[in-house]
Design a protein around this motif. Structure first.
Motif, short mmCIF file in Angstrom:
data_model
loop_
_atom_site.label_atom_id
_atom_site.label_comp_id
_atom_site.label_asym_id
_atom_site.label_seq_id
_atom_site.Cartn_x
_atom_site.Cartn_y
_atom_site.Cartn_z
N MET A 81 -35.46 -28.11 -51.55
CA MET A 81 -35.87 -28.43 -52.92
C MET A 81 -34.64 -28.57 -53.79
O MET A 81 -33.88 -27.61 -53.97
N ASN A 82 -34.43 -29.76 -54.31
CA ASN A 82 -33.30 -30.05 -55.19
C ASN A 82 -33.79 -30.41 -56.58
O ASN A 82 -34.96 -30.73 -56.77
N SER A 83 -32.88 -30.36 -57.52
CA SER A 83 -33.20 -30.73 -58.91
C SER A 83 -34.46 -30.03 -59.39
O SER A 83 -35.37 -30.65 -59.95
N LEU A 84 -34.50 -28.75 -59.17
CA LEU A 84 -35.70 -27.98 -59.50
C LEU A 84 -35.96 -27.96 -61.00
O LEU A 84 -35.03 -27.94 -61.82
N LYS A 85 -37.25 -27.98 -61.32
CA LYS A 85 -37.70 -27.97 -62.71
C LYS A 85 -38.58 -26.74 -62.95
O LYS A 85 -39.10 -26.14 -62.00
N SER A 86 -38.76 -26.40 -64.20
CA SER A 86 -39.58 -25.23 -64.51
C SER A 86 -40.99 -25.39 -63.98
O SER A 86 -41.62 -24.41 -63.57
N GLU A 87 -41.47 -26.63 -63.96
CA GLU A 87 -42.84 -26.85 -63.46
C GLU A 87 -42.96 -26.71 -61.96
O GLU A 87 -44.06 -26.79 -61.42
N ASP A 88 -41.85 -26.50 -61.26
CA ASP A 88 -41.90 -26.22 -59.83
C ASP A 88 -42.16 -24.74 -59.55
O ASP A 88 -42.35 -24.35 -58.39
N THR A 89 -42.15 -23.94 -60.59
CA THR A 89 -42.41 -22.51 -60.43
C THR A 89 -43.81 -22.29 -59.87
O THR A 89 -44.80 -22.77 -60.43
N ALA A 90 -43.89 -21.57 -58.76
CA ALA A 90 -45.16 -21.34 -58.08
C ALA A 90 -44.93 -20.45 -56.87
O ALA A 90 -43.79 -20.19 -56.49
N VAL A 91 -46.02 -20.03 -56.28
CA VAL A 91 -45.96 -19.43 -54.96
C VAL A 91 -46.12 -20.56 -53.95
O VAL A 91 -47.06 -21.35 -54.04
N TYR A 92 -45.19 -20.65 -53.03
CA TYR A 92 -45.19 -21.70 -52.02
C TYR A 92 -45.71 -21.14 -50.71
O TYR A 92 -45.25 -20.08 -50.24
N TYR A 93 -46.66 -21.87 -50.11
CA TYR A 93 -47.29 -21.45 -48.88
C TYR A 93 -46.99 -22.44 -47.77
O TYR A 93 -47.12 -23.66 -47.94
N CYS A 94 -46.65 -21.90 -46.64
CA CYS A 94 -46.55 -22.69 -45.42
C CYS A 94 -47.94 -22.77 -44.81
O CYS A 94 -48.69 -21.79 -44.83
N SER A 95 -48.26 -23.94 -44.25
CA SER A 95 -49.58 -24.11 -43.67
C SER A 95 -49.48 -24.94 -42.39
O SER A 95 -48.57 -25.77 -42.23
N ALA A 96 -50.42 -24.71 -41.51
CA ALA A 96 -50.48 -25.46 -40.26
C ALA A 96 -51.90 -25.95 -40.02
O ALA A 96 -52.87 -25.28 -40.38
N ARG A 97 -51.98 -27.14 -39.44
CA ARG A 97 -53.26 -27.68 -38.99
C ARG A 97 -53.27 -27.54 -37.47
O ARG A 97 -52.46 -28.17 -36.77
N LEU A 98 -54.18 -26.72 -37.00
CA LEU A 98 -54.23 -26.43 -35.58
C LEU A 98 -55.08 -27.47 -34.84
O LEU A 98 -55.92 -28.15 -35.45
N ALA A 99 -54.85 -27.57 -33.57
CA ALA A 99 -55.57 -28.52 -32.74
C ALA A 99 -57.08 -28.33 -32.90
O ALA A 99 -57.58 -27.21 -32.89
N GLY A 100 -57.77 -29.44 -33.11
CA GLY A 100 -59.22 -29.40 -33.25
C GLY A 100 -59.71 -29.24 -34.67
O GLY A 100 -60.91 -29.32 -34.93
N SER A 101 -58.79 -29.01 -35.59
CA SER A 101 -59.19 -28.83 -36.99
C SER A 101 -58.79 -30.05 -37.82
O SER A 101 -57.67 -30.53 -37.72
N PRO A 102 -59.71 -30.55 -38.68
CA PRO A 102 -59.35 -31.67 -39.56
C PRO A 102 -58.59 -31.25 -40.79
O PRO A 102 -58.09 -32.10 -41.54
N THR A 103 -58.52 -29.96 -41.04
CA THR A 103 -57.86 -29.46 -42.24
C THR A 103 -56.81 -28.42 -41.88
O THR A 103 -56.79 -27.90 -40.75
N TYR A 104 -55.97 -28.13 -42.86
CA TYR A 104 -54.99 -27.06 -42.68
C TYR A 104 -55.74 -25.72 -42.71
O TYR A 104 -56.39 -25.39 -43.70
N ASN A 105 -55.65 -25.00 -41.62
CA ASN A 105 -56.47 -23.81 -41.47
C ASN A 105 -55.68 -22.57 -41.08
O ASN A 105 -56.26 -21.57 -40.64
N CYS A 106 -54.39 -22.63 -41.25
CA CYS A 106 -53.56 -21.46 -40.97
C CYS A 106 -52.53 -21.35 -42.09
O CYS A 106 -51.88 -22.35 -42.42
N TRP A 107 -52.40 -20.13 -42.66
CA TRP A 107 -51.58 -19.99 -43.86
C TRP A 107 -50.62 -18.81 -43.75
O TRP A 107 -50.96 -17.77 -43.17
N GLY A 108 -49.46 -18.98 -44.36
CA GLY A 108 -48.55 -17.87 -44.50
C GLY A 108 -48.90 -17.04 -45.73
O GLY A 108 -49.85 -17.35 -46.45
N GLN A 109 -48.11 -16.02 -45.98
CA GLN A 109 -48.40 -15.10 -47.08
C GLN A 109 -47.86 -15.62 -48.41
O GLN A 109 -48.24 -15.11 -49.47
#
Length: 117
Positions: A81-109
């Motif tokens: 992440m470069n040129s960060l702005k105040s509006e980038d402030t957030a909690v960022y989550y990593c996510s994975a879409r597992l085999a057989g799922s049409p959506t992202y169904n695995c999340w980090g903390q």
């Protein structure tokens, strides 16, 4: 089962840079795609960037040209992440879409990113 653990968040001034990391453990061979989402206070969770296996990388319009997602191996995804702005402030989550799922169904903390002068 797949577990995702993020790292790399923190406090940065506007215009600064951060790099987020996410490492998957468990059956990470079942991961078809990985992505970064974020959620700011009072707002819904939104997609920041996604890197599907063999597909086209997608970015939210608000981060195009500033953020870069990469997946150097099957178990790791990062977000530069470069040129960060105040509006980038957030909690960022990593996510994975597992085999057989049409959506992202695995999340980090989640990892907090705060852009503050």
């Amino acid at each position: 089962q797949v577990q995702l653990v993020e790292s790399g968040g923190g406090l940065v001034q506007p215009g600064g840079s951060l790099r987020l990391f996410c490492v998957a453990s468990g059956r990470f061979s079942s991961i078809n795609a990985m992505a970064w989402y974020r959620q700011a206070p009072g707002k819904e969770r939104e997609l920041v960037a996604a890197i599907p296996g063999g597909g086209t990388i997608n970015y939210a319009d608000s981060v195009k040209g500033r953020f870069t997602i990469s997946r150097p191996n099957a178990a790791t995804v990062s977000l530069q992440m470069n040129s960060l702005k105040s509006e980038d402030t957030a909690v960022y989550y990593c996510s994975a879409r597992l085999a057989g799922s049409p959506t992202y169904n695995c999340w980090g903390q989640g990892t907090q990113v705060t852009v503050f002068p």
